[in-house]
Every structure is written in structure tokens, then in C-alpha cells.
Enzyme design. Structure first.
Site, PDB file in Angstrom:
ATOM      1  N   LYS A  47     -15.100  50.945  32.732  1.00  0.00           N
ATOM      2  CA  LYS A  47     -13.965  51.348  31.894  1.00  0.00           C
ATOM      3  C   LYS A  47     -12.734  50.510  32.253  1.00  0.00           C
ATOM      4  CE  LYS A  47     -11.124  55.354  30.827  1.00  0.00           C
ATOM      5  NZ  LYS A  47     -10.929  56.790  30.968  1.00  0.00           N
ATOM      6  N   GLU A  78     -17.133  47.689  43.224  1.00  0.00           N
ATOM      7  CA  GLU A  78     -18.598  47.622  43.284  1.00  0.00           C
ATOM      8  C   GLU A  78     -19.142  46.843  42.079  1.00  0.00           C
ATOM      9  OE1 GLU A  78     -16.800  50.372  43.633  1.00  0.00           O
ATOM     10  OE2 GLU A  78     -17.660  51.735  45.133  1.00  0.00           O
ATOM     11  N   GLY A  96     -14.637  58.569  32.338  1.00  0.00           N
ATOM     12  CA  GLY A  96     -15.848  57.873  32.782  1.00  0.00           C
ATOM     13  C   GLY A  96     -17.070  58.778  32.789  1.00  0.00           C
ATOM     14  N   ARG A  97     -16.936  59.980  33.331  1.00  0.00           N
ATOM     15  CA  ARG A  97     -18.101  60.866  33.461  1.00  0.00           C
ATOM     16  C   ARG A  97     -18.491  61.529  32.140  1.00  0.00           C
ATOM     17  NH1 ARG A  97     -13.798  62.060  36.428  1.00  0.00           N
ATOM     18  NH2 ARG A  97     -12.599  63.949  36.061  1.00  0.00           N
ATOM     19  N   GLU A 149     -16.547  65.865  40.327  1.00  0.00           N
ATOM     20  CA  GLU A 149     -15.399  64.973  40.140  1.00  0.00           C
ATOM     21  C   GLU A 149     -14.403  65.612  39.165  1.00  0.00           C
ATOM     22  OE1 GLU A 149     -15.360  60.754  38.341  1.00  0.00           O
ATOM     23  OE2 GLU A 149     -15.469  60.338  40.479  1.00  0.00           O
ATOM     24  N   HIS A 167     -41.469  72.239  47.817  1.00  0.00           N
ATOM     25  CA  HIS A 167     -42.077  71.857  49.092  1.00  0.00           C
ATOM     26  C   HIS A 167     -41.037  71.292  50.056  1.00  0.00           C
ATOM     27  CE1 HIS A 167     -46.135  72.550  47.580  1.00  0.00           C
ATOM     28  NE2 HIS A 167     -45.597  72.210  46.419  1.00  0.00           N
ATOM     29  N   LYS A 220     -10.660  54.455  48.412  1.00  0.00           N
ATOM     30  CA  LYS A 220     -10.747  53.134  47.757  1.00  0.00           C
ATOM     31  C   LYS A 220      -9.712  52.188  48.354  1.00  0.00           C
ATOM     32  CE  LYS A 220     -12.025  54.010  42.940  1.00  0.00           C
ATOM     33  NZ  LYS A 220     -11.516  54.019  41.569  1.00  0.00           N
TER      34      LYS A 220
HETATM   35  O1  F6P Z   1     -15.429  57.357  41.050  1.00  0.00           O
HETATM   36  C1  F6P Z   1     -14.233  57.065  40.445  1.00  0.00           C
HETATM   37  C2  F6P Z   1     -14.397  56.452  39.080  1.00  0.00           C
HETATM   38  O2  F6P Z   1     -13.143  56.153  38.585  1.00  0.00           O
HETATM   39  C3  F6P Z   1     -15.182  57.340  38.111  1.00  0.00           C
HETATM   40  O3  F6P Z   1     -14.415  58.308  37.529  1.00  0.00           O
HETATM   41  C4  F6P Z   1     -15.724  56.324  37.177  1.00  0.00           C
HETATM   42  O4  F6P Z   1     -16.783  56.850  36.432  1.00  0.00           O
HETATM   43  C5  F6P Z   1     -16.156  55.244  38.139  1.00  0.00           C
HETATM   44  O5  F6P Z   1     -15.150  55.248  39.136  1.00  0.00           O
HETATM   45  C6  F6P Z   1     -16.322  53.884  37.550  1.00  0.00           C
HETATM   46  O6  F6P Z   1     -15.156  53.408  36.949  1.00  0.00           O
HETATM   47  P1  F6P Z   1     -15.167  52.177  35.939  1.00  0.00           P
HETATM   48  O7  F6P Z   1     -16.000  52.556  34.771  1.00  0.00           O
HETATM   49  O8  F6P Z   1     -13.734  51.948  35.593  1.00  0.00           O
HETATM   50  O9  F6P Z   1     -15.758  50.997  36.670  1.00  0.00           O
END
Ligand code: F6P
Length: 546
Positions: free
Chosen positions: A208, A214, A268-269, A354, A385, A505
Site C-alpha cells: 500500500k 521487508e 491493509g488488512r 491489529e 493431536h 519499525k
Molecule cells: O504491519 C503494519 C502494516 O502497516 C500493516 O497494516 C500492513 O498490512 C503491512 O504493514 C504492509 O504494509 P504495506 O502494504 O504498505 O507494505
């Protein structure tokens, strides 16, 4: 007159009094006294059945919980969300994931503009692109067909599509293999690309913000991996992006023409039904994707229209709250009896924890009640199990959501009958247990009786559907989205920000720099020592390779 705080409201106090009256009642007694209990506590919508009869509550409890919801203005909050009001107050944004599944002729206005045409324009572009990849019209730089699609994203830009691609594997093209890389751990990228031919591989970079460390790190590694194999000019045919950040995407080197957009009013979620679902659409095809959106929409409409007493997300949310607040339960288990839903728990963890893992209300005042439970679980029957021992005989009360399907997508002998038998049996055993008298009557030695007793009275919901289809999956996800919304509305919290992820972060960014240099350290003694340990290991590595 200002509204009383939640835990001082008359409706809350009424529930507290009611709890004292019913807390010790046994499910055996409830069922014994109410021959119609199962039918009166089963509701259906959007292809899903919710049987909530195996919960420690009565019709009166539901009435009191519904009164609490009404007194907190939940109905108005629901309308405010659907209308596009800026209910995400800490970020000044509307919350309109429901607009992503609205039909083409619907109207949802944000800042004076109907957003539905833009939503469908992106869906149409996605459909054209997915069709091109699936049917071999979109080819790699060497002219080969795309056989592998790798989604690079994390959190909401990974969990939704990864969960749903696995859930709907029965609907996926056998010609394409769709994989997911999320972790910044290089092992994730290495494993996902192991044995792949760059000439047949397409990367979908989903972020987003297009700033998430990452994802950007994985995207750079993917770019290097591709360029090493095919050269710089190949990038355009092997990378597309999904983002709200056009500048970030172009700066990375992906043509804006290969970008699928979404909007800041999609959290995002909550973004699976947006362009973030592109990898899923490539896997299952545009038609199945639209079936999934129809499932979401059916549940949205139900949530908006149905009376609270027969409203699935409202009931699920209220029942969860009953255990959190009055029984003091701190966790809840989600137990899908479907291997295809193996990642549903991971998905729900982000959705619920979240969203509602918050400690202050909308006015910034500290909560005097619990917010989100810890959500955990795994697919049945594996969990049986592993941790079901604790569910049946441990000291903790863990409310469970069982999820199951009458028919399987896989036609394999007796498997589904056995799976469903286990699903029903677990809910029954948790609820009704086995008394000392029953254990003794079965001939068990007296000293073993306490070990063999099942106290029962352990609550669960049963969520059933005919079959796991795209439509069912959409409805199931929307069920939980709205459950989370309902609880946030009662708790008075903002379910749509996530400031809690920021501190770590920022610290990681600083420490990443410190791990690479020998600057003086100003952390606590523990963190300083850990950083020193890493630096020394790097030094040893340098010496050994010289
Ligand atoms: O974990 C924090 C967060 O901002 C989430 O809300 C989001 O889904 C994720 O990081 C990834 O963010 P982006 O889509 O901006 O890379």
C-alpha cells in the site's frame, strides 16, 4: 448529558448482574431445559450457518448484549462506515473496504466523488491482465509463457491473498503456480524462487505504501535475481505493482502502466478484495474472484440490514465480548476443519489483533475493559493431536469458533465424513464433557476417575457452509471483518489504525545501521550487548573469509 463510559453504563451493569446469575450454569442444563435451543440459536445468511447454541448464554443474555450494542450507537457506526464518513479519526480517513465489493451501479461518495466506477475500472484492468497471464497472451521477455507468479508483500499485502489462494486452490489454474514471499528473512525468498526459471516468472509487488522495508528488500532481491538471468530490459515484462503510491512504484523502476491502484480508504488488512487480490485473481480467474466479491457483498448487506438478534457478525461479536469482558477469557481459538483454510488463523490474527489490539478509546482515554482477544488456532484435525488436551481438560476457558463444510472440494473416499464427524464431535465433547459418574460407570478405576473426567461447559460457535467456494470464502471473511468492527464500536476504539507497529519499525531501522558500522551504542545494556555480539560475529566471518 454525556454518555457514561462503557463499563459504567446501565446496559453493562445489567450484563454484570446477569453474569453473576448464569456464570455457573451448565450447558447440559441449558440444553435440558430448552428443547428448541439449537433451532432458536441458529441463524443463516450469505450461505453461512451459525449455530451459537453451545455457548454459556440464554436468549436473555443475547437481549442484554444487543441492548448494550444499541446503547453504544452501533447501528449509527455501521451506517457511518458504509456512507464513507471519516471514521478512522486518528488518520483522518474513510473506511470503505465495503465499496470494493459494491455492485457496478452502486454509489459510495467520498469527498464528493462516487468511488464505485474507479473500483470497477481497476477490477476490469485486473481481469484483463489476469486473463492475459492465464491464457498466455502476457509473456515474459524471452517470449515464454508465465508459469510462476510470486507475490511480494507483507501483512495485509500478503496474508489475504496467500490465505485465499490456498483456500481456493480447487478453483485455481493448474497451469500456474502462485507463491508468496513476505519475510525479510532471505530464506523466504530463496525457498520461493528455488528451481524457478526467471523467463517464466512474474513478480507482483504489493505494498500500500511502497515503503515497507521487508517488501522493498524482497523486491530488490527479485529484481537482481531476474536481471542476473535475463538482463535489465526484462524488468517490464516480469514486474507489476499494486500500491497507492505511484511515485514510489515508478522510482523503484516499475512502469506506472504496470501498476494497479487502490486507495487510502482501504486498510491493509481489509485489502484482499482490492487490487491486492491480483495474485489470487491470476490463480482462480476473474470470474471466481467476482464470485468471491459477491460473497463479501452478501454478508455486507446482511450486516447492514439484518436485525441485531439475527445478524451473524453482530452475534459473533457480542458472544466474543461476553467471554472477554465477563468471563475474563483472554484468548479465542479459530478452528477450521478444512486444510484449505490452514492459513485462515494467520489472516484473522492480523484482522482482529491489529485492528482491535488497542488500549485507549477514540478520545484517547485508557480503557477500563478488555479489547481484542489473542486469536490463535489451526486446521482440524491436526490441532486435536496438539493442543485440544488443554481445551478439554486445562485450567483455561477458551471459546472456540469451529468452521466446517458439508461437502469437500476434494473427492477422496471417506475423508470428508470423518473430518465432519471430528468437527461435530469436538464441539459436543467440549460442551457436554463426561462426568465422574459416567466415567465410573464405564468401569474406570477410582484413582483414575479425576484424570478421565471432562468437565465440559466449554463454549463454541459452529460456522457451517455447504462447500468452500469463492462465494463462501468472501462471506466468511466479511463475517469476521464485521465482527471486529462491531466489537470496536462497542469498546469505543479505532479499529483502523495500527500505531502499535511503529516503535519497533523505527528501532529496527536504527539498529540495522548500527549492525553495519561501529558507531557508539546508546541503548540499554541488554540491547547494546546483543548488537556487540552480532558485530563480533560479523568480524569473525570477515576474518575467516580472508
Ligand atoms: O504491519 C503494519 C502494516 O502497516 C500493516 O497494516 C500492513 O498490512 C503491512 O504493514 C504492509 O504494509 P504495506 O502494504 O504498505 O507494505
Amino acid at each position: 448529558m454525556p454518555r457514561p463510559r462503557l463499563n459504567q453504563s446501565p446496559e453493562w451493569l445489567a450484563l454484570r448482574g446477569h453474569y453473576a446469575d448464569v456464570a455457573d450454569r451448565e450447558l447440559r442444563d441449558w440444553f435440558g431445559a430448552e428443547p428448541q435451543r439449537a433451532s432458536s440459536m441458529t441463524v443463516e445468511a450469505a450461505g453461512l450457518v451459525l449455530d451459537y447454541s453451545k455457548n454459556r448464554l440464554s436468549a436473555e443474555t443475547i437481549g442484554l448484549l444487543v441492548a448494550l450494542a444499541r446503547s453504544r450507537g452501533v447501528g449509527e457506526r455501521i451506517e457511518a462506515m458504509f456512507r464513507g464518513e471519516r471514521i478512522n479519526t486518528t488518520e483522518g480517513r474513510a473506511v470503505l473496504h465495503t465499496a470494493l465489493r459494491a455492485p457496478r451501479d452502486a454509489e459510495v461518495v467520498v469527498d464528493g466523488e462516487n468511488v464505485v466506477p474507479a473500483v470497477h475500472a481497476v477490477l476490469d484492468r485486473m481481469a484483463a491482465f489476469a486473463g492475459d497471464v492465464r491464457e498466455g497472451r502476457w509473456r515474459g521477455a524471452t517470449g515464454k509463457r508465465i508459469r510462476h507468479v510470486v507475490n511480494l508483500g507483507i501483512g495485509g499485502s500478503d496474508l489475504g491473498p496467500a490465505m485465499a489462494t490456498r483456500a481456493l486452490s480447487a478453483y485455481a489454474s493448474r497451469e500456474l503456480d502462485v507463491r508468496f514471499v513476505s519475510n525479510v528473512d532471505g530464506a523466504d525468498f530463496a525457498q520461493a524462487t528455488l528451481g524457478l526459471d526467471p523467463a517464466e516468472t512474474l513478480f507482483i509487488v504489493c505494498s500500500k505504501t511502497f515503503t515497507t522495508i521487508e517488501t522493498i528488500t524482497n523486491a530488490h532481491s527479485a529484481r537482481r535475481w531476474l536481471v542476473e538471468g535475463l538482463g535489465e530490459d526484462a524488468v517490464a515484462k516480469h514486474f507489476v505493482a499494486v500500491s497507492t503510491n505511484r511515485a514510489g512504484v515508478t522510482e523503484f523502476g516499475i512502469d506506472a502502466g504496470n501498476m494497479f491502484e487502490f486507495w487510502d480508504w482501504v486498510g491493509g488488512r481489509y485489502s484482499l478484495p482490492s487490487a491486492i487480490g491480483l495474485s489470487l485473481m491470476v490463480a482462480i480467474g476473474p470470474e471466481s474472484f467476482r464470485d468471491m466479491l459477491a460473497g463479501f457483498y452478501a454478508m455486507d448487506e446482511h450486516f447492514r440490514e439484518a436485525p441485531f438478534e439475527r445478524n451473524l457478525p453482530v452475534l459473533l461479536g457480542l458472544i466474543g465480548l461476553w467471554y472477554d469482558e465477563f468471563f475474563g477469557c483472554e484468548t479465542t481459538a479459530v478452528l477450521p476443519y478444512s486444510e484449505e483454510l490452514a492459513r485462515f488463523g494467520d489472516y484473522l490474527q492480523q484482522l482482529d489483533m491489529e485492528s482491535n489490539g488497542k488500549r485507549v478509546d477514540l478520545d484517547g482515554v485508557e480503557l477500563e475493559w478488555q479489547s481484542a482477544p489473542v486469536v490463535w488456532g489451526q486446521a482440524g484435525t491436526n490441532g486435536q493431536h496438539a493442543f485440544y488436551q488443554l481445551l478439554h481438560q486445562g485450567t483455561k476457558l477458551v471459546p472456540c469458533d469451529f468452521i466446517g463444510f458439508l461437502r469437500s472440494n476434494v473427492d477422496l473416499g471417506d475423508h470428508q465424513r470423518l473430518l465432519v464427524a471430528n468437527l461435530f464431535a469436538q464441539a459436543e465433547a467440549l460442551a457436554f464433557g463426561k462426568t465422574a459418574e459416567e466415567v465410573t460407570a464405564a468401569g474406570v478405576d477410582a484413582e483414575l476417575v479425576p484424570h478421565r473426567v471432562f468437565p465440559g461447559n466449554r463454549p463454541s460457535n459452529m460456522i457451517l457452509a455447504d462447500q468452500l467456494t469463492p462465494h463462501t470464502l468472501g462471506a466468511l471473511i466479511a463475517l469476521y471483518e464485521h465482527k471486529v468492527f462491531l466489537q470496536a464500536a462497542i469498546w469505543g476504539i479505532n479499529a483502523f489504525d495500527q500505531w502499535g507497529v511503529e516503535l519497533g519499525k523505527v528501532a529496527a531501522k536504527q539498529i540495522a545501521g548500527e549492525l553495519a558500522d561501529d558507531s557508539p551504542l546508546t541503548h540499554d545494556s541488554s540491547t547494546n550487548a546483543l548488537i556487540e555480539r552480532y558485530r563480533k560475529s560479523q568480524e569473525r566471518l570477515r576474518h575467516s573469509s580472508q
